[in-house]
Each structure stands twice: as C-alpha cells, then as structure tokens.
Enzyme design. Structure first.
Site, short mmCIF file in Angstrom:
data_model
loop_
_atom_site.label_atom_id
_atom_site.label_comp_id
_atom_site.label_asym_id
_atom_site.label_seq_id
_atom_site.Cartn_x
_atom_site.Cartn_y
_atom_site.Cartn_z
N LYS A 33 33.56 25.27 54.67
CA LYS A 33 32.50 26.29 54.70
C LYS A 33 31.44 25.98 53.63
O LYS A 33 31.68 25.17 52.73
CB LYS A 33 33.12 27.68 54.46
N ARG A 129 40.07 43.03 50.54
CA ARG A 129 38.71 42.62 50.89
C ARG A 129 38.62 42.77 52.40
O ARG A 129 38.16 43.80 52.87
CB ARG A 129 38.48 41.18 50.40
N TYR A 253 12.79 24.85 25.81
CA TYR A 253 12.43 26.27 25.90
C TYR A 253 13.23 27.12 24.92
O TYR A 253 14.44 26.93 24.79
CB TYR A 253 12.70 26.79 27.31
C1 LIG Z 1 37.49 29.80 51.25
C2 LIG Z 1 38.80 30.12 51.81
C3 LIG Z 1 39.88 29.24 51.64
C4 LIG Z 1 39.83 28.04 50.73
O1 LIG Z 1 40.00 28.46 49.41
P1 LIG Z 1 40.16 27.41 48.21
O2 LIG Z 1 40.50 28.25 47.04
O3 LIG Z 1 38.84 26.72 48.07
O4 LIG Z 1 41.23 26.48 48.63
C5 LIG Z 1 41.07 29.53 52.28
N1 LIG Z 1 41.20 30.63 53.04
C6 LIG Z 1 40.19 31.52 53.21
C7 LIG Z 1 40.40 32.73 54.04
C8 LIG Z 1 38.97 31.29 52.59
O5 LIG Z 1 37.98 32.18 52.74
#
Ligand SMILES: *Cc1c(COP(=O)(O)O)cnc(C)c1O
Length: 357
Positions: A33, A129, A253
């Site tokens: 993702k 969540r 800066y």
């Molecule tokens: C993003 C995500 C993962 C991967 O998580 P990592 O900590 O990067 O391994 C796995 N499962 C779900 C549902 C996620 O949203």
C-alpha cells in the site's frame, strides 16, 4: 542534474519477503500500500510476483494500478470498498476484499455479482479502529456464506501493539479473536511485520508483512529476526558546496546551529521537499564519503548542512547517504521523533533508481 536519488534494491526486497515466509511457514501477502511505502508499488510487485502469494493495498485505486501494470497475482483491498459500486470492479479484476463493517456486509448481500468474491472478514479484537464487534462476527460469517456472493472467507484481525514486545495486548487480542471464531472453519490472518518478527507463537495461515519487506525494524529493541533484514531504499545525494567557518558562526535558517570551533560545513542537495524529515535535529547521523557524520542546523526545503570537520576525505561532490544500508531509516526516524513507516512514505521528488542488488 540534481544528484538526490533513492536507490531501490529489489534483491533485498525479495530477501526480506523470504524471511517473512521462512520464519512463519505461512502464506504471505506482501503489503505494498501507499506506493509500497514509498518504494514504488508496481516495481516492487513485479520484483516479487514470481514468488509472492499475493499483495495487499489500501484501496481499489492502488489495486487497479497493479492490474494496469500487468500484475495477475491476488490483490487484497485492506479497507475493502468505500462505495458499493466498487464491487463490480472487484469482481472484474478478481480483487480480494476486506469486510470490516456491517454496511459492507449488507452491500454485498444486496449486490448483483456475476461471480462470487473472496472476502477477508475483519474482527475488531481490541484495536478499535475498524473491524466487526466480536458479538457480530459469527453471524456476519454465516450471512456471507448464506449470501451466495462469496466463494471464500479468510478470518482476520490486526494488532495495535505488536511492536511492544512486553505488552500483554497482543495475547489479549488473540484470545478475543479465538473466542469470536470458535467453530468457523476458515483460514486465519493475524500477523503484520512486528507480529511476524516478534511473536512466533501466534498462529496465522496468512501473514501480512509490510515494513519488514523494506528492511526496517518496527521495534525499539534489538530483534534477532529483524537483524537479518536488508534495507531496500538508499536515499543519497551529494555535497554541492563546502565552506570553512570560524567559531561562532550561525548555519542555516533560524541560526539553529552555531559553530563551536573552526568548522568545515558541507551543503547537501536534499531537503524536506524530498521527504527528508524537517524535524531531524543537529546530530542526526549521515554518511559522507563512506564516513559517519552528522546533520547541522535546520533542514531546509532543498538543502541541508552536514559536518565535514573531521572527514578530511569528504568535499565537493562527495556522496552522502541519508539512510540506507549504513544509516538505518529507523535510526533517522528516532532522531526525527517519527517511525520508519513515515520516513519512507514521505519520499517525494527524488527519482527512484531500481537495481537487482
Ligand atoms: C499496513 C497493514 C499491514 C502491514 O503492517 P506492517 O506493520 O507494515 O507490517 C498489515 N495489515 C494491515 C491490515 C495493514 O493495514
């Protein structure tokens, strides 16, 4: 051309994927993702496709990008659909679909589908969540089966604190999950990267490694399996200007760093517009001409300053590693008060150059 670039080592990506499989003995969906956490989803998927059991993305836009690039492997939509009319595309492209809410279940029941779909039914086992409430979970499973719209169901949940190796919460979530899925004969998917690396006792037919694929540890502590991961991304640039300053001179800066002795300063073509964290303070490690050094003063949009005082071999044109095989992204993240996930996802503007290691 501007020398800032991200080198992506696809052999390291495959190495890390194999570790996820090897240490769990499970099938593994490579989580790509958010453009593979900034590494480029299409190129990463192509590099893994011959061996990966499938991929996971956040949404249908990301999944369609993979199909457009010719990726035929299974692709799971981790948040399912946002609107019911995505179901037609899910059928057409054979996407697997998380169902995390009752409204999604109802939409599937009401949809007219030309083919049954694969659903990953998500339980809220304590993260609060998304995911179905435990009391609704068995009935949701039965309704999906009864709908005739679903060919296969995988039971899934997600951990809130698997990166905390001494927290009770993951074991408690597993207990909630086990109770809710009593009597449901289906494959299970629980483990994200921290659970793959740090929780060998948790059973999961499918694992969902994300950050570990990119070679970064999700833990604060040392972890034996995480030590075997290979960083995939090297963010590098070059020194484009050098100045010698006496003691007492401000740099950059806000004059956030004042030379405390005669110093040699290197200006690097890298800034927060490339995704280098502006929060990184003086002292954040960098590598210049192969030698360890440190950031000085505030990071600006296109440039940052580093200390060359004790690196005699470094000068105009020297290569600087901001993170990669020597300077770990997880260390930079700590200095910048964030996590390697965000360090990678923030990458922008710099070209990505791919290699086979
Ligand atoms: C993003 C995500 C993962 C991967 O998580 P990592 O900590 O990067 O391994 C796995 N499962 C779900 C549902 C996620 O949203």
């Amino acid at each position: 051309m501007r020398p800032a670039r991200a080198l992506i080592d696809l052999q390291a990506l495959r190495h890390n994927y194999r570790i996820a499989r090897e240490v769990t003995g499970a099938k593994a969906l490579a989580v790509i993702k958010a453009d593979a956490y900034g590494h480029g989803a299409v190129r990463c998927a192509q590099a893994l496709e011959a061996e990966a059991d499938g991929f996971a993305v956040a949404c249908i836009e990301e999944a369609l990008e993979l199909r457009s690039a010719g990726i035929r492997a299974p692709v799971l939509l981790l948040e399912g659909f946002f609107e019911a009319d995505e179901l037609a595309l899910i059928v057409e492209h054979d996407f697997w679909c998380v169902v995390h809410s009752l409204w999604q279940l109802e939409a599937i029941e009401q949809a007219v589908l030309s083919k049954p779909i694969t659903v990953w039914l998500k339980l809220d086992s304590g993260m609060h969540r998304v995911g179905l409430h435990p009391k609704d979970y068995p009935a949701a499973y039965q309704r999906l089966l009864a709908s005739g719209k679903v060919a296969k169901i995988v039971l899934m949940s997600h951990f809130a604190r698997a990166d905390e190796l001494h927290a009770q919460s993951s074991a408690e979530q597993v207990a909630v999950f086990e109770a809710a899925r009593q009597g449901l004969a289906a494959e299970v998917s629980l483990r994200n990267s921290p659970a793959v690396l740090g929780w060998p006792e948790i059973q999961s037919d499918w694992v969902r490694p994300g950050i570990m694929l990119y070679g970064a540890t999700p833990f604060e502590e040392v972890n034996a399996v995480a030590e075997r991961l290979q960083p995939v991304m090297t963010l590098e640039s070059k020194v484009i200007s050098v100045r010698e300053l006496p003691a007492g001179e401000p740099i950059g800066y806000g004059a956030r760093f004042i030379t405390d002795k005669p110093m040699r300063i290197g200006v690097v073509a890298m800034g927060y517009a490339d995704g280098y964290p502006r929060q990184a303070p003086t002292g954040t490690p960098v590598l210049v001409a192969g030698k360890p050094s440190r950031l000085l003063g505030r990071v600006s949009m296109d440039m940052l300053c580093i200390d060359l005082t004790d690196v005699a071999e470094a000068g105009l044109g020297s290569t600087v590693e901001l993170w990669g095989k020597n300077i770990l992204a997880s260390d930079v993240a700590k200095w910048a008060d964030t996590i390697p996930y965000q360090i990678f996802c923030n990458l922008k503007r710099v070209p990505r150059l791919y290699s086979e290691g």
